[in-house]
Design a protein around this motif. Structure first.
Motif, PDB file in Angstrom:
ATOM      1  N   HIS A 169       0.763  -1.068   0.033  1.00  0.00           N
ATOM      2  CA  HIS A 169       0.073   0.259   0.031  1.00  0.00           C
ATOM      3  C   HIS A 169       0.750   1.341  -0.089  1.00  0.00           C
ATOM      4  CE1 HIS A 169      -2.693   3.165   1.490  1.00  0.00           C
ATOM      5  NE2 HIS A 169      -3.580   2.653   1.051  1.00  0.00           N
ATOM      6  N   ASP A 170       1.811   1.430   0.744  1.00  0.00           N
ATOM      7  CA  ASP A 170       2.876   2.481   1.008  1.00  0.00           C
ATOM      8  C   ASP A 170       3.524   2.491  -0.513  1.00  0.00           C
ATOM      9  OD1 ASP A 170       2.040   2.945   3.515  1.00  0.00           O
ATOM     10  OD2 ASP A 170       3.884   1.874   4.438  1.00  0.00           O
ATOM     11  N   LEU A 171       4.115   1.575  -1.007  1.00  0.00           N
ATOM     12  CA  LEU A 171       4.570   1.711  -2.155  1.00  0.00           C
ATOM     13  C   LEU A 171       3.657   2.269  -3.314  1.00  0.00           C
ATOM     14  CD1 LEU A 171       6.536  -1.878  -2.435  1.00  0.00           C
ATOM     15  CD2 LEU A 171       7.761   0.174  -2.275  1.00  0.00           C
ATOM     16  N   VAL A 172       2.785   2.040  -3.654  1.00  0.00           N
ATOM     17  CA  VAL A 172       1.881   2.358  -4.584  1.00  0.00           C
ATOM     18  C   VAL A 172       1.157   3.743  -4.237  1.00  0.00           C
ATOM     19  CG1 VAL A 172       1.489   0.199  -5.684  1.00  0.00           C
ATOM     20  CG2 VAL A 172      -0.302   1.042  -4.070  1.00  0.00           C
ATOM     21  N   THR A 173       1.060   4.355  -3.209  1.00  0.00           N
ATOM     22  CA  THR A 173       0.837   5.358  -2.813  1.00  0.00           C
ATOM     23  C   THR A 173       1.455   6.725  -3.599  1.00  0.00           C
ATOM     24  OG1 THR A 173       0.010   4.831  -0.764  1.00  0.00           O
ATOM     25  CG2 THR A 173       0.051   7.156  -0.967  1.00  0.00           C
ATOM     26  N   GLY A 174       0.794   7.582  -4.168  1.00  0.00           N
ATOM     27  CA  GLY A 174       1.453   8.469  -5.040  1.00  0.00           C
ATOM     28  C   GLY A 174       1.415   8.043  -6.568  1.00  0.00           C
ATOM     29  N   VAL A 181      -5.882  -2.073  -0.262  1.00  0.00           N
ATOM     30  CA  VAL A 181      -4.819  -3.036  -0.976  1.00  0.00           C
ATOM     31  C   VAL A 181      -5.418  -4.332  -0.156  1.00  0.00           C
ATOM     32  CG1 VAL A 181      -2.359  -3.931  -1.372  1.00  0.00           C
ATOM     33  CG2 VAL A 181      -3.018  -1.417  -1.706  1.00  0.00           C
ATOM     34  N   GLU A 182      -5.362  -5.446  -0.769  1.00  0.00           N
ATOM     35  CA  GLU A 182      -5.729  -6.733  -0.292  1.00  0.00           C
ATOM     36  C   GLU A 182      -4.815  -7.984  -0.708  1.00  0.00           C
ATOM     37  OE1 GLU A 182      -9.820  -7.626   0.357  1.00  0.00           O
ATOM     38  OE2 GLU A 182      -9.480  -9.640  -0.735  1.00  0.00           O
TER      39      GLU A 182
END
Length: 544
Positions: A169-174, A181-182
């Protein structure tokens, strides 16, 4: 230059003509800068590749009756083709008069020169646009590479499925910016999920791979499931519709997670608005699924090792025996890092109704090997305790000799103590021998007393001389045994931490033993302990 009331740059598209350059048009056309294709005499130029020259559009069969004549007041028309560098016609440069006109050769030549200049300008814009697009594609490729590099590093540091979901989730934020994210794993046909984002409704916890949900469909088909809007969700994954409506979601994408023996689950992204994945985003999602699957397999491996280690440790550290009339409590906590087991141990063996043997020890290390060595030492000492009724110093010498004879060069610290009634007196007697271990502590109403007396560690030298020590314990006395992991840190001297422990124990002699151990452990070790910790506390009966 041509003395005409209207001039246009007209680019022809399949369904319309666009007018990036326009002068002299009546409204609303001047403002709109586009017309239907039927208004464009210049389409003949763009499709034929030759100039189009009309003296009177009202009577010329190529233009008579067209809306341009009626609504744009086009009468005389001269159009020169505009082309790209390959010769493909893009549109026309048009000179328009509102009265019939015979175009001279010099006028058409001038218009042709202007069209050539205009074509050069268009080609320059096309080249700039192409360069910008390629630069954007290069930047996107770089961003994608950097994202996947960050993913490989970040996911390599995860150890649980919850960690994996949070990192993704943190990686794809932005970039992809999903609302949810699941990470779903297949467990006996049931989809077990970890998510980063709002908690799912209870009904989602009962989903299986056979349900028409994005992750289940991705697992069954082995292909990416792309749901750009709610209509697609209803059509392909109807079992998920109620959840999506409840959560305010409108689109999703789910890709299978590859495993050694087939698909093991799915990685799913969800958005609160319609979302169509482009090729780059789908590539990122697919690559992340591979990294995620690897991280989950590693987490499963670590979890299995921890489970095995925990079972091993529980088998080696038996429950404390029924110790009446004594009160007895013990606690073991592995290091916060490592394999969740170690070389620390405690033991209590009842030798008869009034005779109790107590042991605390620490084999060097806090990993599986240390735990295995600890098990060997502990077992030998238990056998010696029930076989030999000798002073603690003699038994520790026998233990050292047995290890030497059997080739077990095990370096360990230990305290062996006997607790029994005071012969012919009030209270009890504690007899102990200390092989290089932290000193036991006596807690009573008078305060904290250090039970001193050290001999060398076990396994250091052959035939090490050892000494037994004796102490009278008044009724209601508490003795605390502990391993050095309780107070040893990299930042503080050991002696300083010992003094802090003694101060913290003052006044706690009458606490229930379990509460005493919990309080001391929380104050001195806690979640960030650097080594294993074993605690053993015994209390003699109070005065009747």
């Amino acid at each position: 230059m041509l003395n005409v009331p209207i001039g246009l740059v007209a680019l022809i598209e399949p369904e319309r003509q666009v007018l990036p350059g326009a002068s002299g048009l009546s409204e609303p056309w001047q403002q709109q800068r586009q017309t239907p294709l039927s208004y464009a005499p210049g389409q003949h130029v763009a499709t034929g590749g030759a100039p189009l020259v009309i003296e009177d559009a009202r009577t010329d069969p190529r233009s008579a009756g067209t809306p341009a004549v009626r609504e744009l007041n086009v009468v005389a028309y001269a159009g020169m083709p505009l082309t790209d560098e390959t010769g493909v016609e893009l549109g026309t440069l048009c000179a328009i008069d509102t009265a019939p006109r015979r175009w001279t050769g010099s006028e058409l030549a001038l218009l042709g020169d202007l069209a050539a200049a205009c074509s050069d300008g268009l080609r320059l814009r096309i080249a700039n646009s192409t360069a910008q697009r390629r630069s954007a594609e290069s930047d996107a490729a770089l961003d994608r590479s950097q994202l996947l590099l960050r993913a490989s590093v970040a996911l390599a540091n995860t150890s649980t499925a919850d960690d994996v979901a949070a990192v993704v989730h943190d990686l794809v934020t932005g970039t992809l910016n999903p609302a949810h994210v699941e990470v779903s794993l297949l467990d006996r046909s049931r989809m077990v999920s970890w998510q980063s984002g709002p908690a799912l409704p209870a009904s989602a916890a009962r989903w299986s791979e056979h349900d028409a949900i994005p992750s289940g469909l991705a697992v069954r088909t082995g292909a990416a499931v792309l749901l750009p809007d709610l209509a697609a969700v209803r059509a392909l994954t109807p079992d998920a519709v109620d959840t999506y409506l409840e959560m305010g979601w409108q689109s999703a994408a789910s890709v299978p997670l590859p495993g050694f023996d087939g698909r093991v689950g799915a990685l799913t992204f969800v958005w609160k608005q319609p979302h169509v994945l482009d090729h780059t985003e789908l590539t990122i999602l697919t690559a992340l699924a591979v990294y995620t699957a690897q991280a989950l397999q590693r987490a499963d491996y670590l979890r299995s090792r921890e489970n095995v280690a925990a079972i091993l440790q529980r088998a080696m550290l038996s429950d404390v025996p029924d110790s009446a009339p004594f009160e007895l409590a013990a606690r073991y906590e592995p290091a916060a890092r490592g394999e969740q087991v170690g070389g620390d141990w405690y033991d209590a063996v009842r030798l008869d109704l009034q005779y109790l043997a107590l042991v605390i020890g620490d084999v060097t290390g806090h990993d599986m090997r240390a735990a295995a060595l600890m098990g060997r030492v502990r077992s030998k000492l238990r056998l010696l305790l029930v076989d030999r009724h000798e002073p603690p110093a003699a038994l520790l010498r026998r233990l050292d000799s047995a290890n030497q004879a059997l080739g077990d060069r095990i370096i360990a610290s230990a305290v062996l103590a006997y607790l029994r009634p005071e012969p012919g007196g009030d209270g009890h007697q504690l007899q102990w021998s200390n092989a290089g271990h932290p000193n036991p502590l006596l807690l009573d109403a008078a305060g904290v007393t250090v039970l001193t007396g050290h001999d060398p560690l076990l396994g250091v030298t052959r035939r090490t001389p050892r000494t037994s020590h004796t102490r009278h314990l008044p009724p209601g006395s508490t003795v605390l045994f502990y391993t050095d992991g309780l107070i040893e840190t990299r930042e503080h001297p050991f002696d300083e931490r010992e003094r802090e422990l003694h101060a913290a124990l003052a006044g706690l002699h009458d606490l229930p033993l379990t509460e005493l151990l919990d309080r001391i452990y929380a104050a001195f070790a806690g979640d960030d302990q650097e080594d294993d910790v074993a605690l053993l506390a015994v209390r003699t009966p109070p005065r009747q």
